[in-house]
Scaffold this active site. Structure first.
Site, short mmCIF file in Angstrom:
data_model
loop_
_atom_site.label_atom_id
_atom_site.label_comp_id
_atom_site.label_asym_id
_atom_site.label_seq_id
_atom_site.Cartn_x
_atom_site.Cartn_y
_atom_site.Cartn_z
N GLY A 27 0.81 -1.22 0.00
CA GLY A 27 0.00 0.00 0.00
C GLY A 27 0.84 1.26 0.00
O GLY A 27 1.68 1.45 0.87
N SER A 28 0.63 2.15 -0.96
CA SER A 28 1.53 3.29 -1.10
C SER A 28 1.03 4.26 -2.16
O SER A 28 -0.11 4.17 -2.60
CB SER A 28 2.94 2.78 -1.45
N ARG A 29 1.95 5.17 -2.59
CA ARG A 29 1.59 6.17 -3.58
C ARG A 29 2.82 6.58 -4.38
O ARG A 29 3.95 6.50 -3.88
CB ARG A 29 1.01 7.40 -2.86
#
Length: 291
Positions: A249-251
């Protein structure tokens, strides 16, 4: 006997009467067809080369994505937990929950083949996920300096990856890596705008053959606990080539060079290495609407 002095001209011979043909007129025979000149077909472009070597005339077929080697140890741990719980607890509900987690781990580290568009003035998405924000911001100080970007404002496109997206990141342009900066930080929800300044993150700058530089950032999220890179400063990358991974989970933020405009809209889904994120010049569209 005939009189030799008689000058009377001889009588004309009798011409037989002309018989008219009353049958319908027949069409004139068509002229013989001339042989057509041989036509040379245009030369066909060469078959595309890349991750999908297709045989001309055959269609692409779905293939099950491979799992990146980075995920093997996590999958091994998950399967070991399933086995131990089954032996000790005799396959209770917990064992099947752990089995579901093991399947999710294998899916998380999947590494599908991508077909990347190649062309001048194209910038492709470095990440799978949701286009969560498009805004104008000041260039982060980590992207300034030697091999970095010029100070000022740039358009930033943020791509948010949830725990079900592919988390392998790919180069948005072809070129050379000129700057890499790692910054430790917090693990806030990557969907928050302040995550760009407070979370653990890693900055990259790439320069193409024309001297255009693109900055992009891997940002850790609420669940992510490690940002990984497989490249170093000075390394050459092809567009769409893998350069790193963010676990769980990240950006990814992308800073558009001057003259480039977004080719996506907020709320749209992007595919790493395939979705055209921005183009140079006139935008593809003036806006978008959720349906």
């Amino acid at each position: 006997m005939n009189d030799p002095d008689d000058k009377t001209p001889p009588a004309d011979p009798v011409t037989p009467p002309v018989m008219l043909d009353k049958r319908p007129a027949q069409p004139a025979p068509a002229p013989a067809e001339q042989p057509l000149a041989s036509v040379v077909p245009p030369e066909l472009p060469p078959a595309p080369t890349g991750p999908l070597p297709l045989v001309p005339g055959e269609s692409a077929k779905y293939r099950l994505p491979d799992m990146h080697p980075e995920g093997r140890k996590f999958l091994g741990i998950a399967l070991l937990a399933v086995l131990l719980s089954g032996l000790w607890l005799e396959w209770t509900a917990l064992s099947f929950v752990l089995l579901g987690i093991a399947i999710w781990v294998a899916a998380f580290f999947r590494d599908p083949v991508r077909v990347t568009p190649v062309g001048e003035a194209l910038l492709v998405s470095p990440a799978d996920g949701l286009i969560s924000l498009i805004t104008n911001v000041e260039v982060p100080r980590q992207l300034l300096g030697e091999g970095g970007l010029a100070p000022g404002q740039m358009t930033r496109i943020s791509v948010f990856m949830n725990v079900f997206d592919v988390h392998i990141n790919r180069a948005p342009i072809p070129g050379r890596l000129t700057r890499i900066v790692y910054v430790p930080g917090k693990f806030l929800n990557a969907d928050l705008d302040k995550a760009s300044d407070e979370n653990e993150r890693q900055y990259f700058v790439m320069e193409d053959a024309a001297g255009v530089r693109v900055g992009f950032t891997q940002i850790a999220g609420l669940v992510a606990r490690r940002i990984m890179k497989w490249v170093e400063v000075g390394q050459m990358l092809k567009v769409g080539e893998r350069f790193g991974l963010i676990r769980f989970g990240s950006r990814v933020d992308v800073f558009l060079p001057a003259g480039y405009v977004p080719a996506v809209a907020v709320g749209q889904r992007a595919v790493a290495g395939e979705t055209i994120l921005a183009v140079k010049g006139t935008p593809f569209m003036q806006g978008a609407q959720a349906q």
